[in-house]
Write an enzyme that holds these catalytic residues in place. Sequence first.
Site, short mmCIF file in Angstrom:
data_model
loop_
_atom_site.label_atom_id
_atom_site.label_comp_id
_atom_site.label_asym_id
_atom_site.label_seq_id
_atom_site.Cartn_x
_atom_site.Cartn_y
_atom_site.Cartn_z
N LEU A 98 40.69 42.98 33.88
CA LEU A 98 41.27 43.05 32.54
C LEU A 98 42.35 42.01 32.29
O LEU A 98 43.07 42.09 31.30
CB LEU A 98 41.80 44.46 32.28
CG LEU A 98 40.74 45.57 32.38
CD1 LEU A 98 41.36 46.93 32.18
CD2 LEU A 98 39.60 45.34 31.42
N CYS A 99 42.45 41.01 33.16
CA CYS A 99 43.43 39.94 32.97
C CYS A 99 42.91 38.92 31.96
O CYS A 99 41.72 38.62 31.92
CB CYS A 99 43.71 39.21 34.29
SG CYS A 99 44.81 40.08 35.38
N HIS A 100 43.85 38.36 31.21
CA HIS A 100 43.51 37.28 30.29
C HIS A 100 43.51 35.96 31.05
O HIS A 100 44.25 35.79 32.02
CB HIS A 100 44.56 37.19 29.17
CG HIS A 100 44.53 38.36 28.25
ND1 HIS A 100 45.18 39.54 28.53
CD2 HIS A 100 43.92 38.53 27.06
CE1 HIS A 100 44.99 40.39 27.54
NE2 HIS A 100 44.23 39.80 26.63
N MET A 142 50.42 38.74 37.35
CA MET A 142 49.22 38.88 38.17
C MET A 142 48.86 37.56 38.84
O MET A 142 48.36 37.55 39.97
CB MET A 142 48.04 39.40 37.33
CG MET A 142 48.23 40.83 36.85
SD MET A 142 48.62 42.02 38.16
CE MET A 142 47.20 41.86 39.19
N GLU A 143 49.12 36.45 38.18
CA GLU A 143 48.83 35.15 38.78
C GLU A 143 49.75 34.90 39.98
O GLU A 143 49.30 34.39 41.02
CB GLU A 143 48.97 34.05 37.72
CG GLU A 143 47.84 34.02 36.72
CD GLU A 143 47.83 35.17 35.71
OE1 GLU A 143 46.81 35.32 35.02
OE2 GLU A 143 48.82 35.91 35.59
N ASP A 148 43.49 34.32 58.04
CA ASP A 148 42.25 33.67 58.45
C ASP A 148 42.51 32.54 59.44
O ASP A 148 41.76 32.36 60.40
CB ASP A 148 41.50 33.13 57.23
CG ASP A 148 40.20 32.44 57.62
OD1 ASP A 148 39.37 33.08 58.30
OD2 ASP A 148 40.04 31.26 57.26
#
Length: 163
Positions: free
Chosen positions: A76-78, A116-117, A131
């Site tokens: 739901l992120c733009h 969020m970014e 990793d």
Amino acid sequence: MSEQLTHIDDEGRARMVDVGDKAHTDRRAVARATVRMSAATAAAVRDGDAPKGDVLGPARIAGIQAAKRTWELIPLCHQLPLSSVDVTAEVEVGERDGRVVLVATARTRAQTGVEMEALTAASVAALTVYDMVKALEKGVEIADVVLLEKSGGRSGAWRRDEA
């Protein structure tokens, strides 16, 4: 209830928030992720002696790439026009243990926030460290992925109180 939950419609279904009427403002967010490991593994990261070579360079680049693709990863992120993303990495080596601290800063001028970014950048940078060192140590732990601060938009500035 749905008036309080911005990502839920009147029938309780998930939806993308309409930000069309919001003003474009400068927005900034800073997030941190910590990767815990043994002192020997942290020293190898610091010294560039991990089996896959330099750990921190690829981690920083992976974080930047991830921030740019957050809208594809989080449903739901733009999609935001990022003006900058920066990921820093600091290696701490103690007597018995060590850690890599990754801090991601994201900026935009947009109608919605960039938290969020920043969180995605810090998380993917941490996954990349994992990793790159898993051949040295299986018990590496990614911890404490947190938003440190944000600014811009209607809600204004916020900073995590870590005291």
